[in-house]
Design an enzyme around this catalytic site. Structure first.
Site, PDB file in Angstrom:
ATOM      1  N   PHE A  77       0.860  -1.188   0.000  1.00 22.13           N
ATOM      2  CA  PHE A  77       0.000   0.000   0.000  1.00 22.13           C
ATOM      3  C   PHE A  77       0.890   1.229   0.000  1.00 22.13           C
ATOM      4  CE2 PHE A  77      -2.585   3.384   1.842  1.00 22.13           C
ATOM      5  CZ  PHE A  77      -3.727   3.288   1.049  1.00 22.13           C
ATOM      6  N   ASP A 162       9.121   2.853   1.731  1.00 21.63           N
ATOM      7  CA  ASP A 162       7.939   3.564   2.202  1.00 21.63           C
ATOM      8  C   ASP A 162       7.813   3.270   3.694  1.00 21.63           C
ATOM      9  OD1 ASP A 162       5.403   4.274   3.014  1.00 21.63           O
ATOM     10  OD2 ASP A 162       4.397   3.572   1.204  1.00 21.63           O
ATOM     11  N   LYS A 191       2.149   9.866   8.524  1.00 25.65           N
ATOM     12  CA  LYS A 191       1.430   9.466   9.739  1.00 25.65           C
ATOM     13  C   LYS A 191       1.997  10.086  11.019  1.00 25.65           C
ATOM     14  CE  LYS A 191      -0.432   5.141   7.927  1.00 25.65           C
ATOM     15  NZ  LYS A 191      -1.828   5.548   7.707  1.00 25.65           N
TER      16      LYS A 191
HETATM   17  N1  PLP Z   1       2.120   4.229   2.532  1.00 23.63           N
HETATM   18  C1  PLP Z   1       1.827   3.435   3.565  1.00 23.63           C
HETATM   19  C2  PLP Z   1       2.748   2.301   3.898  1.00 23.63           C
HETATM   20  C3  PLP Z   1       0.671   3.642   4.329  1.00 23.63           C
HETATM   21  O1  PLP Z   1       0.374   2.822   5.342  1.00 23.63           O
HETATM   22  C4  PLP Z   1      -0.171   4.736   3.986  1.00 23.63           C
HETATM   23  C5  PLP Z   1      -1.431   4.977   4.745  1.00 23.63           C
HETATM   24  O2  PLP Z   1      -2.012   4.090   5.314  1.00 23.63           O
HETATM   25  C6  PLP Z   1       0.185   5.557   2.914  1.00 23.63           C
HETATM   26  C7  PLP Z   1       1.328   5.279   2.216  1.00 23.63           C
HETATM   27  C8  PLP Z   1      -0.676   6.713   2.507  1.00 23.63           C
HETATM   28  O3  PLP Z   1      -0.625   7.738   3.440  1.00 23.63           O
HETATM   29  P1  PLP Z   1      -1.769   8.864   3.479  1.00 23.63           P
HETATM   30  O4  PLP Z   1      -3.036   8.187   3.876  1.00 23.63           O
HETATM   31  O5  PLP Z   1      -1.291   9.854   4.477  1.00 23.63           O
HETATM   32  O6  PLP Z   1      -1.841   9.451   2.088  1.00 23.63           O
END
Ligand code: PLP
Length: 334
Positions: A77, A162, A191
């Site tokens: 994700f 990420d 986050k």
């Molecule tokens: N990358 C990862 C690993 C995530 O867990 C998330 C959100 O859950 C995101 C990206 C996306 O972040 P945002 O919701 O702040 O756009």
């Protein structure tokens, strides 16, 4: 809260064309903690990953002409913008809003041979989460990241991590990659970085920093209100004693969940630091989530048979015991 109040009385958002003091202090702190070189601030995790993808593509234009593919992993994700949906490995997500952004190839997570096979002349980067969060807290083998680093070096492609879910102390180190003693070329944070306010960061090694003025930006990027708050958060979370307390609380949470697992026949408990999942023996996670909410405990259900727990990093041992008690009541009611 003090940082938010103080900063709000002096300067909130000047033009993003100007630097501001908290932004520079935060960038310097993140450079020092990551061992990387430059930072770009955005407002959400998705946006930080967009920046990482754009930066990698720009780097590829000069360093690997003709290469435009980033290899990512199934069930990963990376966000909800068009490019990050295409990058992510959630089944069907690349078909939801066609046409999908091209330039992503997917392989199974924690499979170094598949990653090796997927890299060719078209490839410019590997992009993974150190632990897959939304997939249900999938922890790879201990040497996965170091093998990816080695592979990226051999093939002259970038390693993008990420850390939007795993970073800012979540696993007991400031960055999850510190457990593997590797350094990525680009890492993203979101986050917890703002402790509740919207801010994210893309941090890159010097050899990748090829953006020119105007390549990336945004009205609120790096505004002093958010960077002042994030600086206060990072100064607290990066303290060795704070990170040690996260690890200790994580050990306690693991032991407590394992005990619960033996009582109510859960299939598996997995995670690191304060990022944990419980694998149930049936697809009843959302029913258990609502029962837990009724008893006073918030958890989430990222998969039909998976419950995830991500308590506040300063959770107390008493609160962990209370959570286990509530979860046990919820499971029994179910
Ligand atoms: N990358 C990862 C690993 C995530 O867990 C998330 C959100 O859950 C995101 C990206 C996306 O972040 P945002 O919701 O702040 O756009």
């Amino acid at each position: 809260v003090d940082a938010l109040i103080d900063q709000s009385t002096s300067l909130i958002t000047p033009s993003p064309a100007l630097h501001n003091a908290p932004q520079l202090a935060l960038a310097e702190k993140l450079v020092q903690l990551s061992g990387l070189s430059q930072v770009h601030f955005s407002n959400s995790g998705s946006e930080a990953n967009e920046v990482a993808i754009k930066l990698a593509r720009k780097w590829g234009q000069t360093h690997r002409p003709g290469a435009d593919v980033i290899v990512t992993t199934h069930n990963s994700f990376h966000g909800r913008t068009l490019a990050t949906m295409a990058a992510g490995g959630k089944a069907g997500w690349d078909k939801m809003f066609p046409p999908a952004v091209p330039g992503f190839r997917k392989v199974p997570f924690n499979d170094i041979a598949a990653m090796r096979d997927a890299i060719d002349d078209q490839t410019l980067a590997i992009m993974v989460e150190p632990i897959q969060g939304e997939a249900g807290v999938i922890v790879p083998s201990a040497d996965y990241l170091s093998q990816l680093r080695q592979l990226a070096n051999e093939q002259d492609v970038l390693l993008i991590l990420d850390e939007i879910q795993t970073g800012v102390g979540r696993t007991g180190q400031f960055f999850a990659f510190e457990h593997s003693a590797v350094k990525p070329d680009i890492v993203t944070l979101g986050k917890g970085l703002g402790g509740g306010v919207p801010i994210s960061a893309t941090i890159a090694a010097e050899h990748v920093c090829c953006f020119e003025h105007g390549d990336q930006g945004g009205t609120y990027n790096g505004n002093p209100l958010m960077t002042a708050v994030a600086l206060a958060v990072v100064n607290e979370v990066a303290r060795p004693a704070f990170l040690q307390a996260v690890s200790d609380a994580g050990d306690k949470l693991q032991a407590t969940l394992q005990e619960l697992a033996s009582q109510i026949e859960l299939k598996q408990v997995r995670g690191a630091g304060l990022l944990w999942a419980i694998e149930l023996d049936r697809p009843i996670a959302s029913a258990l989530q609502s029962q837990a909410m009724d008893t006073g405990l918030l958890v989430n259900a990222p998969r039909p048979a998976t419950i995830r727990l991500m308590p506040a990093l300063n959770v107390s041992t008493g609160e962990i015991d209370e959570a286990a008690q509530l979860l046990s009541v919820a499971a029994q009611r179910l």
